[in-house]
Each structure stands twice: as structure tokens, then as C-alpha cells.
Write an enzyme that holds these catalytic residues in place. Structure first.
Site, PDB file in Angstrom:
ATOM      1  N   HIS A 456      -8.308  -0.645  -2.616  1.00 37.91           N
ATOM      2  CA  HIS A 456      -7.175  -0.068  -1.871  1.00 37.91           C
ATOM      3  C   HIS A 456      -7.513   0.086  -0.391  1.00 37.91           C
ATOM      4  CE1 HIS A 456      -3.633   2.682  -1.437  1.00 37.91           C
ATOM      5  NE2 HIS A 456      -4.382   3.153  -0.452  1.00 37.91           N
ATOM      6  N   GLU A 457      -8.618   0.742  -0.103  1.00 39.12           N
ATOM      7  CA  GLU A 457      -8.982   0.954   1.298  1.00 39.12           C
ATOM      8  C   GLU A 457      -9.315  -0.370   1.986  1.00 39.12           C
ATOM      9  OE1 GLU A 457      -8.215   3.664   2.492  1.00 39.12           O
ATOM     10  OE2 GLU A 457      -8.025   4.786   0.611  1.00 39.12           O
TER      11      GLU A 457
END
Length: 656
Positions: A456-457
């Protein structure tokens, strides 16, 4: 030798010389940088030439280069390496920056120049990106109080400065409360915990001279313990400590929350909005709180239904003992293991942090032709930080990436992406310097959820690294809050793709088990997220109120939240909202997931998760564009149509 804060760095990519930055240098450097920025602003405001796009809007884009460098380095440290000396000046730094921002927004000479351009914008011959920049600049002034009367401007400034201080205090309280609590366990207390977790907790205990095992309130520790620990009484103890952080005691955030909500209501009213939510969502994809709330409630009902079905399955395993909130993950893990042949402990053995990181790099290579190479000679803000050069397949540099994954006491909880420099090309090409931060236990493998967090990051980082814009304020992730989570949520799919898992060495049967079990628990996961999002939006829509925690509990009870599920982020430690940029906009993760699920469906329909034409169009029409075009227009340019909400319900297993 250049000053590490005030001068351009002579390191590769212009990377900060973190090994030469002293905490006591920030206030003097910030004072100098602010004076420089004020002089640049004054030159624009007093320019005798008639305002035009170049001498006003573009000139303002150039203001504060030194200030941006100092500010970004400081906020990187204050979140990822928040030592006592950094925390000691955090409130003062925040106040100095807030006062400067308000002074710029309230300068009538600057606003007059921008407003004059805006009033004749159709005659200026601007391209799409320039028109958005002009409109965004004027909106920034208006939202900053430029149209207010003198007395109201003074009150607006006071509110902004007070909110800045309260947000800093809130975040520091959460950090302190998280690290003030530990639980020491003997070996016999650890029944059920996987070997990787036992090794990490033993190393932590040894480092503190206690022996045995030590559990902390970092989310990875808590969720691992709640999933695997056989001792129900200890699960309850850990759960209660985690969910009550900031609720009473030395680090009580309840009064801070109430004051922040009241000040936000007052700020919105000064600007002519019915509520803070109306103000916060005016420039979002949702546009109105009604639209955001409608999406949340359309998903809430099927999510509650699915969660109830899941709880019934858990209760069958638990027998006569009624399921409690601290039991849910434990029995859900048993169902995954017994019904879906998914052994969470076995998964962790394959999902080492380095392996998952490399898998993310490899996915970016196949999707976008990106390459990553370690630069061990570059200093980071901590020895555990790793710098990486990023380039296109042909070797063309794209920027610099730092990864910082290990939990430590000086780091705020959660995971995030940030930028030390953004991509832009106003006066020639400038490459981005970005970082991703997480809180994983050193030496321990990752759960599927933790691996998703890393991907995600990394999706946010790709958004910044693949940016290709002219103006810095439109770069990369500088988009609407309910659009910014689209590239990051989208990237999560690849860590659970069978071919990626097999590439990580996960045996095919275990990879299949992950896919089979992936939908189990979506009711729980959706409800705990929605509970937080509904609380955030509802409390910021209110025009009065005095006890947000009590009001929130009453609201969720009215909506039917079962007592076996609590909000993913309780109000008293909800840093997204009270020490971050998500006030009234935590719903944005779900809004973005509508885009994400629909976009991923395009790859599934193609039968190729790395389809070059789709990935290329996503890169050029979405990731590279930043805020140079309307978010929905960018999505339509990629997909050929607007997103369909059904893909979200299907992806979460909530379709009727």
C-alpha cells in the site's frame, strides 16, 4: 561543506545529509528559511507590473525552496525518529509554520493579484494544468481566510495556531501512551504464538534486560497476539490496553478531541460552511458529506450482515463461551487454518520483510519498467533506513526512495509515505525523494495484512516517483484526498496474486489457501473500518457537541455495531483525523477503493495482471498526471468509463 538544512546537498540525488543534522539546528534554520520566503513573497506582492500568470502564480510556485527543504526534513524526523530533542521543538516549529501560512493567505496584495487573474482566467490562454493551478491557488487563499474581515482574520489565525498545537499534543500523547505499556510474559504464557513472533518478543525482552518475552502496543504485536495467543485472559488484557490508548490517564486525549472539533466547527462557520465536513469535502471527489455518507451506509448494511455470519461461525468454534472482541482474531485464525488450510504462522516464514519489499520492486518493474538499486553509502535518519535509486528500464533516473520498516520507540505508529522533495520541472527537471515507513518487528516475517501495508505505502511512493508535471504543487500525491488512496489501494492486489506469492517461495497449496481465505473476515474488516469512517464524518458534520467519545459510542450503538467489533481507530488514538490530514475524510479509503476495485477488474478481465497496455495507460493517465486534471477525468482516461461500485462489493465479498 554545505549546511545540511539550508544549502543544496552535494550527495547523490541531492539527498539530505542526515548524519550531519543536529536537532538544535532546526529552529535557527527555520528562522532563516522563513525570512527568505517572506522576502520572496514581498517581492511578488510589491511587483509594479500588472499581474500575469508568470509573475504571480508561477512566481509563487518558486517561493520557499529552502523552507520546504527544512520543513520536510523536520516532519520526516518528527514522525519517524521522534527523539526527545525533536519532540521538544515540535510545537514551536508547527506554530512558526502555521503563522507563516496564515500570513501568506491573509496578505491582501497577494490575493488581489491572484483574484484579478482568476476573474479573467478564460482570456489568459492557459492550458489545463495552469487553469487548475490558478483555480487551486485562489481556492487556497479563500480557504485560508482571505475574504474575511479583519477581526475574523485574527480569530481564524488564532484557531489555526491552536489547532496546530492541539494536533501535535494529540500525536505525542498517542506515541507516549503506546510506548508506556508493555506486557512481560514467561514462556508458559506464550502458548500458540508462532516461532517468528516468539523470537522477536524474546529479543525485545533481552534488549531491555527482562528475560522472557515482551509484548508492546504496536499494531503488529497486538494483532499477532490476538490472532495466536491461547491465553484468553492475556488477549483481553492486550486488547483493552490497545483500544483505550489516550482515553484517560497521563496521556488523555478526550478534552483535546472536543476542543479540536469545536475549533474546526468555528473555522468552517467563519468561512461560510454549514459544517467542517462541508468545508473539508468541497474540493473532493465526493463533493458533499451526503455523498460520502451515502457510500459508507450502502456498504455498512451488507458488511454488518456478513460480519454477523462470520461471528456465528466463530461462535461454533468457541462453544459455550460467548465471543468477545478479544476473541475474534483468534477464532478467525483457526477458521482460516482449519477450513482454508491457511497457516498464518507458515505464511510469515515466507513473507520476510526483504522478500516482500523485493516483490513490490519486481511488481513495479513488470508494471511500469522501474528498477531499484541500493545505495548503502547514503545516510538515513536511522541505521535501519535503506536508500534506493529508482530508474526506468532504460536507466533514466526517476528519483530516490528510502525504506524504513522496523518498529522502534522513536517512531509514530502505523505506516505512511512522505516526500523530502517532489518532482517538478518549472525551472528544469527535479527528481523526487520519497520514503515509506512502517512498524514491523525486526527479524519477524510479515502477516498477509502487514505485507499489504508495505505494498500500500509503496503504491503511494510510485504515485510520487512516476509524477511528470511542471508545477510542484500539482506533483504526485497532491490530489484530492479521496483520490490519493486509489494508487495505493490498487497496489495491494499484487501481494496476494498467486504468481507473486509463488515467486516469493510460497508453496502453491499455501498460495491457494491465501486466495481461498482472503474473503473470510471481510465483514469484520469492513465494519471496523466503516465504524471509524462513520465516526469521523458524523462528528465533523455536527454543529455542536461536547463529549465526542460518548456521542460516538451512542451513534455506533444506534447503527447496530456489535459489541464484538470496535472501530479500527478509536477516537482517542485516531491520529489520521486529529494529528493528520484526514479530518472528515477517513471515508476516502473506501471511496478510492471503488476506483481501485474497478481498475483491478480491468486487469482480471484481460487475464494478465501485468498487461503492458493497461499498466502503461494507468501510468500516463493517472500516476504521471498528479493534480493537473480532474480526478474523475483522469480515471476515465484510463478506464474508458466511470468506475462501477459493484466491483467494490464483489472484491470485499459483500455482493448480494
Amino acid at each position: 561543506m554545505p549546511d545540511p538544512l539550508l544549502d543544496e546537498s552535494d550527495l547523490p540525488f541531492g539527498a539530505p545529509a542526515f548524519d550531519r543534522i543536529a536537532p538544535d539546528a532546526f529552529l535557527p534554520a527555520l528562522t532563516i528559511a522563513l525570512a527568505e520566503a517572506k522576502a520572496e513573497i514581498e517581492a511578488i506582492a510589491t511587483d509594479p507590473a500588472e499581474p500575469d500568470f508568470a509573475n504571480t502564480v508561477e512566481a509563487m510556485e518558486r517561493v520557499g525552496g529552502t523552507l520546504a527543504r527544512v520543513r520536510r526534513i523536520f516532519w520526516t524526523l518528527s514522525s519517524a525518529q521522534s527523539t526527545p530533542s525533536i519532540r521538544a521543538v515540535e510545537a514551536e516549529v508547527s506554530a512558526m509554520l502555521t503563522r507563516h501560512g496564515i500570513a501568506v493567505s491573509h496578505d491582501p496584495r497577494l490575493f488581489a493579484r491572484v483574484d484579478a487573474l482568476w476573474s479573467r482566467r478564460d482570456a489568459l490562454g492557459l492550458n489545463e494544468a495552469q487553469m487548475r493551478l490558478l483555480e487551486g491557488s485562489r481556492r487556497g487563499f479563500v480557504d485560508g481566510g482571505a475574504l474575511l474581515a479583519h477581526a475574523d482574520k485574527a480569530r481564524f489565525a488564532a484557531i489555526a495556531e491552536r489547532l496546530s498545537l492541539l494536533g501535535t499534543t494529540f500525536g505525542q500523547n498517542v506515541l507516549a501512551a503506546t510506548h508506556a505499556w508493555t506486557l512481560r510474559l514467561d514462556t508458559e504464557d506464550c502458548a500458540g504464538l508462532p516461532d517468528t513472533m516468539l523470537a522477536a518478543t524474546a529479543r525485545r525482552a533481552e534488549a531491555t534486560g527482562q528475560g522472557g518475552h515482551v509484548i508492546t502496543l504496536d499494531r503488529g504485536d497486538v494483532e499477532g497476539f490476538l490472532s495466536f495467543a491461547d491465553r484468553r485472559d492475556l488477549r483481553e488484557q492486550v486488547w483493552r490496553a490497545f483500544t483505550t490508548r489516550g482515553d484517560g490517564g497521563a496521556y488523555d486525549n478526550r478534552a483535546i478531541i472536543d476542543e479540536m472539533l469545536a475549533l474546526r466547527r468555528e473555522k468552517a462557520a467563519l468561512l461560510g460552511h454549514a459544517s467542517y465536513s462541508d468545508f473539508a469535502l468541497a474540493d473532493s471527489m465526493a463533493k458533499t458529506p451526503d455523498a460520502a455518507e451515502a457510500l459508507l451506509m450502502r456498504v455498512w448494511t451488507p458488511a454488518l450482515r456478513q460480519a454477523a455470519a462470520e461471528q456465528a461461525e466463530l461462535q461454533m468454534l468457541a462453544g459455550d463461551t460467548p465471543i468477545a472482541a478479544w476473541d475474534w482474531r483468534y477464532y478467525a485464525e483457526r477458521i482460516r487454518r482449519e477450513r482454508h488450510a491457511l497457516d498464518g504462522a507458515a505464511v510469515k516464514r515466507f513473507l520476510t520483510q526483504d522478500a516482500v519489499r523485493d516483490a513490490a520492486f519486481a511488481a513495479a518493474g513488470r508494471l511500469y519498467g522501474m528498477e531499484f538499486a541500493a545505495i548503502p553509502s547514503l545516510p538515513g535518519w536511522h541505521p535501519g533506513v535503506q536508500p534506493w535509486s529508482v530508474s526506468d528500464a532504460g536507466g533514466t533516473p526517476r528519483g530516490l526512495l528510502y525504506t524504513d520498516f522496523h518498529v522502534r520507540p522513536e517512531k509514530h505508529g502505523g505506516a505512511w509515505m512522505g516526500a523530502l522533495r517532489v518532482q517538478e520541472a518549472l525551472d528544469g527537471p527535479v527528481l523526487p525523494i520519497v520514503y515509506i515507513v512502517a512498524n514491523f518487528a525486526p527479524g519477524a516475517g510479515l502477516s498477509i495484512d502487514e505485507a499489504r501495508t508495505l505494498f500500500h505505502e509503496f503504491g503511494h511512493a510510485l504515485h510520487a516517483l512516476l509524477s511528470d508535471v511542471v508545477y510542484p504543487s500539482q506533483s504526485g500525491t497532491a490530489v484530492a484526498r479521496d483520490f490519493v488512496e486509489f494508487p495505493s489501494k490498487f497496489m495491494e492486489h499484487w501481494i496476494v496474486a498467486p504468481e507473486v506469492l509463488v515467486g516469493l517461495g510460497v508453496p502453491a497449496p499455501l498460495a491457494d489457501a491465501i486466495a481461498s481465505a482472503d474473503r473470510f473476515g471481510q465483514g469484520f474488516a469492513t465494519v471496523e473500518f466503516l465504524a471509524s469512517a462513520i465516526l469521523d464524518l458524523s462528528l465533523h458534520r455536527r454543529t455542536d457537541g461536547s463529549d465526542a467519545v460518548a456521542e460516538g459510542e451512542a451513534l455506533l450503538a444506534e447503527l447496530g455495531l456489535p459489541d464484538t467489533i470496535v472501530p479500527r481507530h478509536g477516537l482517542t488514538h485516531f491520529t489520521h483525523v486529529f494529528d493528520g490530514g484526514y479530518a472528515s475524510q477517513y471515508y476516502s479509503y473506501l471511496w478510492s477503493e471503488v476506483l481501485d476495485a474497478d481498475a483491478y477488474a480491468a486487469f482480471e478481465e484481460r487475464g494478465d495482471l501485468f498487461a503492458p497496455d493497461l499498466a502503461g495507460r494507468l501510468r500516463t493517465e493517472v500516476l504521471a498526471r498528479g493534480d493537473t486534471r480532474d480526478a474523475m477525468a483522469a480515471y476515465v482516461a484510463f478506464r474508458g468509463r466511470e468506475p462501477r461500485e459493484a466491483a467494490l462489493l464483489e472484491a470485499r465479498g459483500l455482493a448480494a
